[in-house]
Design an enzyme around this catalytic site. Structure first.
Site, PDB file in Angstrom:
ATOM      1  NE  ARG A   1      18.783 -33.144 -46.632  1.00 41.03           N
ATOM      2  CZ  ARG A   1      18.078 -32.284 -47.350  1.00 41.03           C
ATOM      3  NH1 ARG A   1      18.430 -31.031 -47.428  1.00 41.03           N
ATOM      4  NH2 ARG A   1      17.013 -32.701 -47.983  1.00 41.03           N
TER       5      ARG A   1
ATOM      6  NE  ARG B   1      52.138  25.414 -27.623  1.00 40.03           N
ATOM      7  CZ  ARG B   1      52.058  26.413 -28.501  1.00 40.03           C
ATOM      8  NH1 ARG B   1      51.152  27.356 -28.343  1.00 40.03           N
ATOM      9  NH2 ARG B   1      52.872  26.466 -29.541  1.00 40.03           N
TER      10      ARG B   1
ATOM     11  CD  GLU C   1      54.066  35.355 -31.534  1.00 38.87           C
ATOM     12  OE1 GLU C   1      53.445  34.356 -31.152  1.00 38.87           O
ATOM     13  OE2 GLU C   1      53.915  35.843 -32.667  1.00 38.87           O
TER      14      GLU C   1
HETATM   15  C1  UD1 Z   1      53.032  30.909 -34.261  1.00 41.24           C
HETATM   16  C2  UD1 Z   1      53.287  32.418 -34.444  1.00 41.24           C
HETATM   17  C3  UD1 Z   1      52.023  33.170 -34.087  1.00 41.24           C
HETATM   18  C4  UD1 Z   1      50.887  32.703 -34.972  1.00 41.24           C
HETATM   19  C5  UD1 Z   1      50.696  31.168 -34.861  1.00 41.24           C
HETATM   20  C6  UD1 Z   1      49.735  30.712 -35.926  1.00 41.24           C
HETATM   21  C7  UD1 Z   1      55.678  32.821 -33.984  1.00 41.24           C
HETATM   22  C8  UD1 Z   1      56.658  33.334 -33.007  1.00 41.24           C
HETATM   23  N1  UD1 Z   1      54.377  32.843 -33.594  1.00 41.24           N
HETATM   24  O1  UD1 Z   1      52.780  30.652 -32.909  1.00 41.24           O
HETATM   25  O2  UD1 Z   1      52.220  34.587 -34.314  1.00 41.24           O
HETATM   26  O3  UD1 Z   1      49.691  33.375 -34.603  1.00 41.24           O
HETATM   27  O4  UD1 Z   1      51.955  30.493 -35.097  1.00 41.24           O
HETATM   28  O5  UD1 Z   1      49.440  29.350 -35.806  1.00 41.24           O
HETATM   29  O6  UD1 Z   1      56.058  32.448 -35.070  1.00 41.24           O
HETATM   30  N2  UD1 Z   1      58.886  25.502 -35.325  1.00 41.24           N
HETATM   31  C9  UD1 Z   1      60.126  25.180 -35.810  1.00 41.24           C
HETATM   32  N3  UD1 Z   1      61.221  25.503 -35.078  1.00 41.24           N
HETATM   33  C10 UD1 Z   1      61.155  26.186 -33.896  1.00 41.24           C
HETATM   34  C11 UD1 Z   1      59.879  26.540 -33.409  1.00 41.24           C
HETATM   35  C12 UD1 Z   1      58.750  26.182 -34.148  1.00 41.24           C
HETATM   36  O7  UD1 Z   1      60.247  24.567 -36.879  1.00 41.24           O
HETATM   37  O8  UD1 Z   1      62.219  26.459 -33.321  1.00 41.24           O
HETATM   38  C13 UD1 Z   1      57.686  25.123 -36.108  1.00 41.24           C
HETATM   39  C14 UD1 Z   1      56.702  24.241 -35.355  1.00 41.24           C
HETATM   40  O9  UD1 Z   1      56.983  22.880 -35.586  1.00 41.24           O
HETATM   41  C15 UD1 Z   1      55.358  24.663 -35.949  1.00 41.24           C
HETATM   42  C16 UD1 Z   1      55.587  26.087 -36.424  1.00 41.24           C
HETATM   43  O10 UD1 Z   1      56.990  26.291 -36.457  1.00 41.24           O
HETATM   44  O11 UD1 Z   1      54.999  23.855 -37.038  1.00 41.24           O
HETATM   45  C17 UD1 Z   1      54.949  27.130 -35.500  1.00 41.24           C
HETATM   46  O12 UD1 Z   1      55.453  26.973 -34.190  1.00 41.24           O
HETATM   47  P1  UD1 Z   1      54.490  26.983 -32.918  1.00 41.24           P
HETATM   48  O13 UD1 Z   1      55.297  26.712 -31.728  1.00 41.24           O
HETATM   49  O14 UD1 Z   1      53.298  26.156 -33.167  1.00 41.24           O
HETATM   50  O15 UD1 Z   1      54.078  28.533 -32.897  1.00 41.24           O
HETATM   51  P2  UD1 Z   1      52.734  29.159 -32.305  1.00 41.24           P
HETATM   52  O16 UD1 Z   1      52.878  29.294 -30.843  1.00 41.24           O
HETATM   53  O17 UD1 Z   1      51.584  28.427 -32.816  1.00 41.24           O
HETATM   54 MG    MG Z   2      51.354  26.595 -33.732  1.00 40.29          MG
END
Ligand code: UD1
Ligand code: MG
Length: 446
Positions: free
Chosen positions: A437, A15, A151
């Site tokens: 100069r 994103r 979520e």
């Molecule tokens: C997540 C939370 C949401 C919260 C929000 C706050 C979950 C399911 N949702 O959503 O409830 O309100 O953060 O900012 O947790 N990451 C990994 N491995 C993965 C997926 C993600 O390491 O397989 C890491 C990403 O790099 C990131 C963090 O986890 O730093 C959060 O992931 P992201 O995809 O940003 O979750 P959000 O949709 O923001």
């Molecule tokens: Mg996030």
């Protein structure tokens, strides 16, 4: 109490639409992930576990971590719950686990300390209330007690109206975490293992979910896309300016400034509009920083006046100096106290002694200038012969007449004088007048 911090940074960050991993996008000149690392490193008795997936080696090379940090690999990004699972075997028995997201950079140390002070059979959840809950997990409560996080993608229309949301930051004992994580399933619209499902599981196990709110909403903003990153930049600016204003710095307009790094400013210093502070900047007390100036990686001592539109980079400015308007100083410049560098003067890789003045239209490159020297308008330190740079030394008390070219390497002795318009190619001894100069002739017009 031992604290194991798990920082999740393995996501793709699609994103964000940037060519680098999301957690390496910069806020105030520092990768998002570095902010999280730096804050967590301040907790007592901590060990960091950073979960990486995409572009592992690039991320590792781009951040500085405390000694003993444990790098964990998540090969496939199957969700935040799956990411935490990869770290379980590294957790120390009896430790408290703090789970942080690499894209939530501004949380404060005091908030984290509040979150981890838990009683037995409790877990901590950092939540906040927002008018714009879009994108965040919603906190579902029954009889005022947290029972689940839903979520956005899986929430009903009613649940989407909930204004209390999940920051992503959780504190839980290693024991409870190890027990609950294996039960997380991926039955949801994203087919991901959501860490947030741990809340419902904990409630089933009679663990009390204690919610904590940060003192400011800025602390919990996440950066998932360019708009959110921009919001965070604005928030960081506000925090920096407000903190400094409370400490006695005077700003013409707090909303028209850019703080892109670690900025220290002493009390009673006035900062006009559209100033950019970049990198590591340390400004003393009672200074004046004029509109449109850029100060980068520099130290400015007390009582310095920087007139508008000046650029100062990688330099040290002594107290009571006067700079600008439209001056360019740096890199590698050291000005002693009470030096004056004025309109359209450029100074590069030079040392300048106290009370020396170069007030108009000059270029000083690779110079070593003594005290109380006057450098006339239009003087050029000719430091480059097309192949290499050379130095010019000017002794204390010397007077360089306007529009002179000092061809380096060159030494000009103490208290000597250079006649205006001279091209000086040979060293000048002390107390001499050098004229390089041709003599003026007034010839009869034809
Ligand atoms: C997540 C939370 C949401 C919260 C929000 C706050 C979950 C399911 N949702 O959503 O409830 O309100 O953060 O900012 O947790 N990451 C990994 N491995 C993965 C997926 C993600 O390491 O397989 C890491 C990403 O790099 C990131 C963090 O986890 O730093 C959060 O992931 P992201 O995809 O940003 O979750 P959000 O949709 O923001
Ligand atoms: Mg996030």
């Amino acid at each position: 109490m031992k604290i194991d911090v798990i920082i999740l940074a393995a996501g793709k960050g699609t994103r964000m639409k940037s060519s680098i991993p999301k957690v390496l996008n910069k806020l105030a000149n520092k990768p998002l992930l570095q902010h999280v690392i730096d804050t967590c490193a301040l907790l007592k008795n901590t060990k960091l576990h950073i979960v990486l997936g995409n572009e592992k080696s690039l991320i590792k090379a781009s951040v500085k971590v405390p000694r003993g940090t444990n790098w964990i690999s998540q090969k496939n990004q199957l969700g935040t719950g799956h990411a935490v699972k990869q770290a379980l075997s590294s957790l120390r028995p009896g430790a408290m686990t703090l789970i942080m997201y690499g894209d939530v950079p501004l949380v404060s140390l005091s908030t984290l300390n509040k979150l981890i002070s838990l009683k037995k059979n409790q877990m901590g959840l950092l939540t906040f209330i927002t008018e714009n809950p879009k994108g965040y997990g919603r906190i579902v409560k029954e009889k005022n007690k947290v029972v689940a996080i839903v979520e956005e993608k899986d929430a009903t229309k009613k649940e989407r109206e909930i204004s209390e949301v999940n920051s992503g930051i959780i504190a839980i004992s290693a024991k409870d975490l190890k027990q609950l994580i294996p039960y997380i399933k991926n039955k949801n619209s994203s087919k991901e293992y959501y860490l947030t499902d741990i809340i419902e599981l904990a409630v089933k196990e009679k663990i009390l979910v204690k919610t904590i709110q940060p003192s400011s909403i800025f602390e919990v903003l996440g950066a998932n896309n360019p708009e959110e990153l921009y919001e965070l930049k604005k928030a960081h600016n506000n925090i920096s300016a407000n903190t400094l204003a409370l400490a006695g710095v005077k700003f013409a307009d707090i909303d028209r400034l850019d703080f892109r790094g670690e900025i220290k400013i002493g009390s009673n210093t006035f900062v006009d509009v559209n100033v950019i502070f970049d990198g590591e900047v340390n400004i003393g007390k009672n200074c004046f920083i004029g509109a449109g100036s850029i100060i980068k990686d520099s130290v400015i001592k007390d009582g310095v006046v920087v007139e508008p539109n000046s650029l100062i980079e990688s330099s040290l400015i002594g107290s009571l100096c006067k700079i600008g308007p439209f001056a360019h100083i740096g890199p590698e410049v050291k000005l002693e106290n009470k030096v004056e560098i004025g309109n359209f003067v450029e100074v590069k890789r030079s040392k300048i002694g106290k009370n020396t003045k170069a007030k108009h239209l000059a270029y000083i490159g690779d110079g070593d200038i003594g005290e109380s020297v006057n450098i006339g308008a239009g003087t050029v330190f000719v430091n480059y012969d097309g192949k290499k740079k050379s130095k010019t030394k000017v002794g204390s008390g010397a007077f360089i007449g306007s529009n002179s070219s000092l061809v380096a390497p060159l030494k000009i002795g103490k208290n000597s004088m250079i006649g205006a318009g001279s091209v000086v190619t040979k060293d000048v001894p002390e107390n001499k007048l050098a004229l390089g100069r041709s003599r003026q002739r007034n010839i009869k017009r034809k």
